[in-house]
Design a protein around this motif. Structure first.
Motif, PDB file in Angstrom:
ATOM      1  N   ASN A  11      41.875  46.399  46.779  1.00 54.74           N
ATOM      2  CA  ASN A  11      41.400  45.478  47.802  1.00 54.74           C
ATOM      3  C   ASN A  11      40.726  44.248  47.204  1.00 54.74           C
ATOM      4  OD1 ASN A  11      41.359  44.758  50.428  1.00 54.74           O
ATOM      5  ND2 ASN A  11      39.626  46.025  51.024  1.00 54.74           N
ATOM      6  N   GLY A  12      41.012  43.949  45.929  1.00 53.13           N
ATOM      7  CA  GLY A  12      40.463  42.768  45.284  1.00 53.13           C
ATOM      8  C   GLY A  12      39.012  42.873  44.878  1.00 53.13           C
ATOM      9  N   VAL A  13      38.388  44.025  45.076  1.00 53.68           N
ATOM     10  CA  VAL A  13      36.955  44.169  44.779  1.00 53.68           C
ATOM     11  C   VAL A  13      36.727  44.244  43.281  1.00 53.68           C
ATOM     12  CG1 VAL A  13      34.951  45.660  45.092  1.00 53.68           C
ATOM     13  CG2 VAL A  13      36.494  45.247  46.982  1.00 53.68           C
ATOM     14  N   GLY A  14      37.611  44.923  42.556  1.00 53.46           N
ATOM     15  CA  GLY A  14      37.442  45.076  41.121  1.00 53.46           C
ATOM     16  C   GLY A  14      37.445  43.745  40.396  1.00 53.46           C
ATOM     17  N   ASP A  15      38.266  42.819  40.862  1.00 55.72           N
ATOM     18  CA  ASP A  15      38.320  41.505  40.239  1.00 55.72           C
ATOM     19  C   ASP A  15      37.019  40.745  40.430  1.00 55.72           C
ATOM     20  OD1 ASP A  15      40.919  42.059  39.479  1.00 55.72           O
ATOM     21  OD2 ASP A  15      41.798  41.078  41.225  1.00 55.72           O
ATOM     22  N   LYS A  16      36.437  40.848  41.613  1.00 54.62           N
ATOM     23  CA  LYS A  16      35.176  40.157  41.875  1.00 54.62           C
ATOM     24  C   LYS A  16      34.047  40.743  41.040  1.00 54.62           C
ATOM     25  CE  LYS A  16      35.548  38.446  46.588  1.00 54.62           C
ATOM     26  NZ  LYS A  16      35.032  38.595  47.951  1.00 54.62           N
ATOM     27  N   GLU A  17      34.012  42.070  40.953  1.00 61.71           N
ATOM     28  CA  GLU A  17      32.953  42.707  40.178  1.00 61.71           C
ATOM     29  C   GLU A  17      33.044  42.330  38.707  1.00 61.71           C
ATOM     30  OE1 GLU A  17      33.272  46.853  40.959  1.00 61.71           O
ATOM     31  OE2 GLU A  17      32.454  46.691  42.962  1.00 61.71           O
ATOM     32  N   THR A  18      34.264  42.279  38.183  1.00 59.06           N
ATOM     33  CA  THR A  18      34.451  41.879  36.786  1.00 59.06           C
ATOM     34  C   THR A  18      34.011  40.438  36.581  1.00 59.06           C
ATOM     35  OG1 THR A  18      36.314  43.391  36.604  1.00 59.06           O
ATOM     36  CG2 THR A  18      36.125  41.704  34.912  1.00 59.06           C
ATOM     37  N   LEU A  19      34.365  39.582  37.519  1.00 56.71           N
ATOM     38  CA  LEU A  19      33.976  38.179  37.428  1.00 56.71           C
ATOM     39  C   LEU A  19      32.460  38.021  37.472  1.00 56.71           C
ATOM     40  CD1 LEU A  19      34.946  35.243  37.319  1.00 56.71           C
ATOM     41  CD2 LEU A  19      34.956  35.263  39.818  1.00 56.71           C
ATOM     42  N   TYR A  20      31.799  38.759  38.369  1.00 54.53           N
ATOM     43  CA  TYR A  20      30.340  38.691  38.451  1.00 54.53           C
ATOM     44  C   TYR A  20      29.688  39.218  37.178  1.00 54.53           C
ATOM     45  CZ  TYR A  20      30.796  37.744  43.458  1.00 54.53           C
ATOM     46  OH  TYR A  20      31.092  37.196  44.671  1.00 54.53           O
ATOM     47  N   MET A  21      30.234  40.299  36.619  1.00 56.43           N
ATOM     48  CA  MET A  21      29.663  40.865  35.402  1.00 56.43           C
ATOM     49  C   MET A  21      29.795  39.891  34.237  1.00 56.43           C
ATOM     50  SD  MET A  21      30.678  44.265  33.267  1.00 56.43           S
ATOM     51  CE  MET A  21      32.194  43.534  32.743  1.00 56.43           C
TER      52      MET A  21
END
Length: 70
Positions: A11-21
């Motif tokens: 659902n695209g959440v993993g990409d956002k979390e990686t970007l934030y990290m």
């Protein structure tokens, strides 16, 4: 078909979390660079000696790793 499965599981959440990290890591590195570029901080750090700090902390790190392996 594979795009539908991939979209439904992540659902695209993993990409956002990686970007934030990675953004957070970049900010920490940038902030540390700004702090260490100050001449008074550099003078203070040279008086303390980073090598001495690493030698003092090493027994604690080894003890932690032994406890974690149990």
């Amino acid at each position: 078909m594979s795009m539908e499965l991939e979209g439904s599981t992540t659902n695209g959440v993993g990409d956002k979390e990686t970007l934030y990290m990675l953004g957070g890591v970049a900010l920490v590195v940038f902030g540390a660079g700004l702090i260490l570029s100050n001449p008074s901080i550099r003078c203070y750090m040279s008086q303390i000696g980073i090598g001495n700090l690493a030698q003092v902390a090493m027994p604690d790190v080894q003890r932690y790793l032994k406890m974690r392996a149990m």
